[in-house]
Design an enzyme around this catalytic site. Structure first.
Site, PDB file in Angstrom:
ATOM      1  CB  SER A 171      -0.967  -0.037   1.187  1.00 51.84           C
ATOM      2  OG  SER A 171      -1.955   0.960   1.073  1.00 51.84           O
ATOM      3  CG  ASP A 270      -5.682  -1.515  -4.934  1.00 56.20           C
ATOM      4  OD1 ASP A 270      -4.747  -2.211  -4.527  1.00 56.20           O
ATOM      5  OD2 ASP A 270      -6.260  -0.661  -4.230  1.00 56.20           O
ATOM      6  CG  HIS A 325      -5.259  -2.221  -0.856  1.00 57.15           C
ATOM      7  ND1 HIS A 325      -4.612  -1.586  -1.892  1.00 57.15           N
ATOM      8  CD2 HIS A 325      -4.770  -1.661   0.287  1.00 57.15           C
ATOM      9  CE1 HIS A 325      -3.786  -0.664  -1.409  1.00 57.15           C
ATOM     10  NE2 HIS A 325      -3.856  -0.701  -0.090  1.00 57.15           N
TER      11      HIS A 325
END
Length: 373
Positions: A171, A270, A325
């Site tokens: 991330s 995502d 994600h």
């Protein structure tokens, strides 16, 4: 070269669960206070350390934690009171799964490597560097992420003379991997260096209303935290005459400048990007036909933004079409398949330069084609 036995073991990992794990111990870098390398609230930064064993003692995985960004000063004040802005309440130990697991059944190729899990507490993907303390509504804020990264690298270098280094992150830590790969690689000149960026390929795309929301947010973060010196400097050099240094905070603009070997791990759809960049007002597949069209177009935009990445000779990638994600830290690392290959297999094939059955460069078909999701 990977053996056939090891490659076969990678295939059967999808349904196993960890049976043991040695946690990493928290190392607070208290000397960072005198150097100004501190979290948002001024507390010392740190990392979790798990020593390697056997041949893995001289091999390093350095993972940069994710957790979004603080988009303005008010947001940073709130963040400074959490574990993403302060080290006050970090636990003494932490355990890790997926690519960071020390279970040889789950992670046969990298289980015994030395692990450094760099905690995230600056709010700008370890890129900011503002000399003066910013006082905002009676709260002192320290924008010092790049100093934290620099301090951490120097601390890690003192552990051992590492022969192999893998830089990674998920991330916001995945974005940090894109913007810091060459810098960190330069600090380990004698090591074989690779990077794997997980769910960090945030694209410069408009939302459902045609507004460049993420661009505006990144521009403010970039300016607020003075990130020009904390991103890829070749990118900055080319874009500064146009006043577009902020673009170097986006992977699609900074990736062409990255000289070192890099693997991209990302969903084309995502879920963080669908919710926060596209701002899709539904949860696929429970969407209207018009909303599904927006989703379809976003997947196309992602591949267009990643075109240079996909064409790069020193690049590996696993761009699937599942809705998630981050995947290197959990079950998706061994469960999701693209063209008959799992993410861990694809990375291993790329890392060991074609020793596996795949190409090390996998791009999925369009959502919702993938039945392994």
């Amino acid at each position: 070269m990977m053996s056939t036995k090891v490659l076969t073991s990678l295939v059967v990992l999808c349904c196993l669960s960890a049976v043991w794990a040695m946690p990493g111990d928290l190392v607070l870098m208290k000397d960072g206070i005198s150097m100004g390398a501190v979290c948002l609230d001024g507390t010392p930064p740190g990392y979790y350390f798990r020593p390697g064993s056997g041949s893995g003692r001289s091999k390093l995985i350095m993972h940069m934690e994710g957790g979004g960004w603080c988009y303005n000063e008010d947001d940073c004040v709130g963040r400074s009171k959490t574990n993403l802005g302060s080290s006050k309440n970090w636990g003494p130990t932490a355990s890790f799964n997926g690519f960071l697991s020390d279970d040889p059944q789950l992670n046969p190729l990298f289980y015994n490597w030395t692990l450094v899990f760099l905690k995230y507490c600056d709010g700008a993907s370890f890129a900011g560097n503002v000399d003066k303390v910013v006082n905002w509504k009676d709260t002192d804020l320290h924008f010092r992420g790049f100093r934290i990264l620099d301090l951490a690298v120097e601390s890690v270098k003192s552990i051992a003379n590492f022969s192999e280094v893998i830089l990674t992150g998920c991330s916001a830590g995945g974005l940090a991997t894109y913007i810091h790969t060459d810098y960190v690689a330069s600090k380990f000149p004698g090591a074989t260096f690779h990077a794997i960026a997980d769910a960090g390929y945030f694209i410069d795309a408009n939302n459902v209303n045609g507004e460049p929301l993420i661009r505006k947010e990144y521009q403010y973060v970039f300016k607020m935290q003075n990130c020009a010196g904390g991103v890829n400097q070749d990118c900055v050099k080319d874009l500064s005459p146009k006043g577009e240094e902020w673009k170097c905070f986006f992977p699609q603009y900074t990736e062409p400048y990255i000289k070192n070997k890099l693997f991209g791990l990302n969903s084309q759809y995502d879920t963080w990007q669908l919710g926060n960049i596209l701002q899709l007002p539904c949860n696929p597949p429970k969407c209207t036909p018009d909303q599904m069209k927006l989703l379809e177009n976003f997947g196309k935009e992602f591949l267009e933004a990643a075109a240079d990445f996909i064409a790069g000779d020193s690049r590996g990638f696993f761009f699937d079409s599942c809705l998630h994600h981050c995947q290197s830290l959990g079950g998706e690392w061994t469960n999701i398949m693209v063209n008959g290959q799992r993410a861990n297999e694809t990375f291993a094939t790329w890392y060991y330069e074609g020793s596996g059955s795949g190409s090390g460069r996998e791009v999925d078909c369009a959502y919702p084609c993938n039945h392994s999701c």
